[in-house]
Design an enzyme around this catalytic site. Sequence first.
Site, short mmCIF file in Angstrom:
data_model
loop_
_atom_site.label_atom_id
_atom_site.label_comp_id
_atom_site.label_asym_id
_atom_site.label_seq_id
_atom_site.Cartn_x
_atom_site.Cartn_y
_atom_site.Cartn_z
N HIS A 226 -16.62 4.69 -3.70
CA HIS A 226 -15.75 5.79 -3.37
C HIS A 226 -15.98 6.99 -4.32
O HIS A 226 -14.93 7.61 -4.66
CB HIS A 226 -14.22 5.53 -3.11
CG HIS A 226 -14.10 4.29 -2.00
ND1 HIS A 226 -12.74 3.89 -1.71
CD2 HIS A 226 -14.77 4.41 -0.99
CE1 HIS A 226 -12.87 3.31 -0.41
NE2 HIS A 226 -14.11 3.30 -0.17
N TYR B 263 -14.42 10.71 -0.83
CA TYR B 263 -13.42 10.10 -1.69
C TYR B 263 -13.50 11.04 -2.88
O TYR B 263 -12.33 11.09 -3.59
CB TYR B 263 -13.48 8.76 -2.27
CG TYR B 263 -12.83 7.91 -1.06
CD1 TYR B 263 -11.72 7.53 -1.11
CD2 TYR B 263 -13.60 7.50 0.10
CE1 TYR B 263 -11.14 6.65 -0.23
CE2 TYR B 263 -13.08 6.58 1.08
CZ TYR B 263 -11.71 6.16 0.93
OH TYR B 263 -11.08 5.29 1.51
N ARG C 54 -0.43 7.42 4.11
CA ARG C 54 -1.39 7.00 5.22
C ARG C 54 -0.91 5.50 5.53
O ARG C 54 -1.15 5.20 6.65
CB ARG C 54 -2.58 6.97 4.40
CG ARG C 54 -3.82 6.48 5.01
CD ARG C 54 -4.11 7.24 6.37
NE ARG C 54 -5.04 6.33 7.13
CZ ARG C 54 -5.49 6.49 8.45
NH1 ARG C 54 -4.56 7.46 8.97
NH2 ARG C 54 -6.19 5.83 9.07
N ASP D 190 -17.75 0.51 3.48
CA ASP D 190 -18.40 1.39 4.98
C ASP D 190 -18.30 2.69 4.88
O ASP D 190 -18.76 3.50 5.90
CB ASP D 190 -17.40 0.61 6.15
CG ASP D 190 -16.16 0.91 6.24
OD1 ASP D 190 -15.72 1.90 5.27
OD2 ASP D 190 -15.44 0.48 6.93
N ARG E 224 0.82 -1.36 0.08
CA ARG E 224 0.19 0.16 0.08
C ARG E 224 1.03 1.30 0.05
O ARG E 224 0.51 2.18 -0.85
CB ARG E 224 -1.05 0.15 1.23
CG ARG E 224 -1.92 1.48 1.36
CD ARG E 224 -2.70 1.45 2.78
NE ARG E 224 -3.37 2.64 2.69
CZ ARG E 224 -4.32 2.79 3.71
NH1 ARG E 224 -4.63 1.97 4.36
NH2 ARG E 224 -4.95 3.88 3.60
N1 LIG Z 1 -14.60 -1.64 1.47
C1 LIG Z 1 -14.39 -0.70 2.43
O1 LIG Z 1 -15.14 0.19 2.53
C2 LIG Z 1 -13.42 -1.24 3.31
C3 LIG Z 1 -13.16 -0.65 4.65
C4 LIG Z 1 -11.90 -0.92 5.46
C5 LIG Z 1 -10.97 -1.67 5.00
N2 LIG Z 1 -11.13 -2.45 3.85
C6 LIG Z 1 -10.27 -3.52 3.29
O2 LIG Z 1 -9.91 -4.33 4.11
C7 LIG Z 1 -8.60 -4.95 3.77
C8 LIG Z 1 -7.87 -5.27 5.19
O3 LIG Z 1 -7.63 -4.04 5.53
P1 LIG Z 1 -6.27 -4.11 6.70
O4 LIG Z 1 -5.70 -2.73 6.66
O5 LIG Z 1 -7.05 -4.37 7.83
O6 LIG Z 1 -5.22 -4.89 5.92
P2 LIG Z 1 -4.13 -5.93 6.75
O7 LIG Z 1 -2.90 -6.04 5.86
O8 LIG Z 1 -3.97 -5.49 8.25
O9 LIG Z 1 -4.93 -7.51 6.62
C9 LIG Z 1 -5.09 -8.12 5.34
C10 LIG Z 1 -5.00 -9.42 5.60
O10 LIG Z 1 -5.06 -10.40 4.49
C11 LIG Z 1 -4.23 -11.18 4.21
N3 LIG Z 1 -4.10 -11.62 3.08
C12 LIG Z 1 -3.45 -10.97 2.19
N4 LIG Z 1 -3.68 -11.66 0.71
C13 LIG Z 1 -4.31 -12.79 1.13
C14 LIG Z 1 -4.67 -13.92 0.41
N5 LIG Z 1 -4.44 -14.09 -0.98
N6 LIG Z 1 -5.45 -14.79 1.04
C15 LIG Z 1 -5.69 -14.78 2.31
N7 LIG Z 1 -5.52 -13.83 3.13
C16 LIG Z 1 -4.45 -12.84 2.69
C17 LIG Z 1 -2.89 -10.68 4.90
O11 LIG Z 1 -1.93 -11.78 5.30
C18 LIG Z 1 -3.26 -9.82 6.21
O12 LIG Z 1 -3.42 -10.61 7.13
C19 LIG Z 1 -7.99 -4.07 2.65
O13 LIG Z 1 -8.25 -4.49 1.47
C20 LIG Z 1 -8.80 -2.71 3.00
O14 LIG Z 1 -8.65 -1.95 1.84
C21 LIG Z 1 -12.19 -2.08 2.99
O1 LIG Z 2 -6.63 4.69 5.53
P1 LIG Z 2 -7.41 3.66 6.46
O2 LIG Z 2 -7.09 2.41 6.42
O3 LIG Z 2 -7.49 4.06 7.97
O4 LIG Z 2 -8.92 3.71 5.51
C1 LIG Z 2 -9.09 3.41 4.71
C2 LIG Z 2 -10.59 2.89 4.46
O5 LIG Z 2 -11.36 4.19 4.70
C3 LIG Z 2 -12.68 4.02 4.57
O6 LIG Z 2 -12.91 3.08 5.73
C4 LIG Z 2 -13.04 3.56 7.02
C5 LIG Z 2 -14.36 3.62 7.47
O7 LIG Z 2 -15.03 4.65 6.69
C6 LIG Z 2 -14.44 3.86 9.16
O8 LIG Z 2 -15.92 3.65 9.28
C7 LIG Z 2 -13.47 3.37 10.06
O9 LIG Z 2 -14.11 1.97 10.05
O10 LIG Z 2 -12.36 3.54 9.30
C8 LIG Z 2 -12.50 2.97 7.88
C9 LIG Z 2 -10.80 3.10 7.73
O11 LIG Z 2 -10.00 3.02 8.76
C10 LIG Z 2 -13.00 3.33 3.30
O12 LIG Z 2 -14.52 2.71 3.27
C11 LIG Z 2 -12.10 1.91 3.01
O13 LIG Z 2 -12.51 1.43 1.74
C12 LIG Z 2 -10.80 2.13 3.15
O14 LIG Z 2 -10.02 1.02 3.00
MN LIG Z 3 -14.68 1.86 1.25
#
Ligand SMILES: NC(=O)c1ccc[n+]([C@@H]2O[C@H](COP(=O)([O-])OP(=O)(O)OC[C@H]3O[C@@H](n4cnc5c(N)ncnc54)[C@H](O)[C@@H]3O)[C@@H](O)[C@H]2O)c1
Ligand SMILES: O=P(O)(O)OC[C@H]1O[C@H](O[C@H]2[C@H](O)[C@@H](O)[C@@H](O)O[C@@H]2CO)[C@H](O)[C@@H](O)[C@@H]1O
Ligand SMILES: [Mn+2]
Length: 445
Positions: A201, A268, A288, A171, A94
């Site tokens: 986003h 976003y 970030r 979220d 990232r």
């Molecule tokens: N859609 C949303 O609104 C939203 C909100 C918050 C977080 N996220 C997403 O959630 C995900 C997790 O975020 P995080 O900051 O906790 O990341 P993180 O790196 O802490 O955790 C991700 C985990 O996925 C595992 N992983 C990676 N590739 C894998 C694979 N192919 N199979 C199984 N496991 C695998 C890693 O080992 C790690 O433990 C990210 O993609 C983030 O962008 C999305």
């Molecule tokens: O920079 P990060 O990893 O803190 O956040 C990226 C994510 O941001 C949004 O998720 C927020 C969410 O909206 C809020 O409710 C709370 O749970 O924190 C999250 C982030 O920490 C966004 O929707 C995600 O897609 C991003 O991955």
């Molecule tokens: Mn999101």
Amino acid sequence: MLEKKSVVIAGGGSTYTAGIVMMLIENQDKFPLKTLKFYDNDYDRQKIVADACEIIVRERAPEIEFISTTDPEEAFSDVDFVMAHIRVGGLPMRAMDEKIPLKHGVVGQETCGPGGIAYGMRSIPGVIELVDYMEKYSPDAWMLNYSNPASIVAEATRILKPNSKIINICDMPVAIKKGIADIIGLEDGNDIIDRYYGLNHFGWWTEMLDKEGNDLMPQIKEHVAKWGYGPAGEANDNPLLEEASWMDTFLKAKDIYAVDPETLPNTYLKYYLFPDEIAAHSNPDFTRADEVMANREKNVFAECRRIATEGTAENTTIEAGEHAEFIVQLAGALAYNTYERMLLIVENNGAIANVPNDAMVEVPCLVSKRGYEPLAMGNIPYFQKGMIEQQVAVEKLVVAAYLDKSYQKLLQAITLSKTVPNATIARAILDDLVEANKDYWPTLN
Ligand SMILES: NC(=O)c1ccc[n+]([C@@H]2O[C@H](COP(=O)([O-])OP(=O)(O)OC[C@H]3O[C@@H](n4cnc5c(N)ncnc54)[C@H](O)[C@@H]3O)[C@@H](O)[C@H]2O)c1
Ligand SMILES: O=P(O)(O)OC[C@H]1O[C@H](O[C@H]2[C@H](O)[C@@H](O)[C@@H](O)O[C@@H]2CO)[C@H](O)[C@@H](O)[C@@H]1O
Ligand SMILES: [Mn+2]
């Protein structure tokens, strides 16, 4: 009595997993669990979170069977839901997604612009692999996918897994609505009934009503015109906004709103409407990703290790926020037929009347045992239609580039992104991204 369900959290080592576990435990009356499993492809990382969560489950809901594994068959067998939030390449990749574009003076962001495109190229095979495991071992299960960049992942699953039971979610709108509820003195963001359209986003609200049908927009707009989604003045009790970067984002909604005061924007959009300003104010040496590693990852893992060492989670600081609330609420709606209204990322098929049917859009849907039913948002204005069509093309080009292993299509995707000023810069960024992602992307021809 509700029938008990079984869940696997894919990405067990995620910084969000423990929060989801807390939410699941707090919701045993609404969403009772038989088995809770963790799956990750990184044993050591998952173990940090799993050791703590095993104690949390044992102390607070011992009736739930808890399993942590890196074996796909054990993880994906006999489950009703896969809650997926993997990050292919982890937070160090990232950081590359953010720093490489910034080096060229362009927005460096996890899901927007060239960084989001690079992340999409890594995420597609990871998420598709999870869908394959689910379909092999629990063909009737639903996958609720948070793994980002959700728009690109959604387009990839639309093409590669058209019949799969996967719902891509975000979220951010939930978090914004929670912020708005705080601002206008409503107890719960879920009490705001909204109309919203766009891409992930990348969307706009046209309506927010309270449960009695009263229009909340005038009051909210008056606030947003002055403060964005930030609090009025100094007072702030939203934990998300304790981090300066999130506070900046919520305040910037004021400037986004000024571009179209008919609607309320997703935060976003700042990356698309003010890209040069955002890039100029970013520190290319500390982005970030660095902040998340220094704060959320460090704190969550320290707390997990403390729980494991002390053998109890009695006084844990781990909390379930709206991120966890949304995914558990969605699973409950699918399992128990609640017909709740939620924003999901789905194939358009007329939901936004004047946007192509095959775009993956974010719109309100009714969720029940039947799955999801998108609500019709009607025609949208030229401004939003123009922006959406440009961004849809970017996302489709990324997926096409992944499938065809095409450098040219990826170059077009980056060039077309509203965050990138010209094709020369796009090419320079792409060449650096190719090098940084050589262990993850297919070899492009
Ligand atoms: N859609 C949303 O609104 C939203 C909100 C918050 C977080 N996220 C997403 O959630 C995900 C997790 O975020 P995080 O900051 O906790 O990341 P993180 O790196 O802490 O955790 C991700 C985990 O996925 C595992 N992983 C990676 N590739 C894998 C694979 N192919 N199979 C199984 N496991 C695998 C890693 O080992 C790690 O433990 C990210 O993609 C983030 O962008 C999305
Ligand atoms: O920079 P990060 O990893 O803190 O956040 C990226 C994510 O941001 C949004 O998720 C927020 C969410 O909206 C809020 O409710 C709370 O749970 O924190 C999250 C982030 O920490 C966004 O929707 C995600 O897609 C991003 O991955
Ligand atoms: Mn999101």
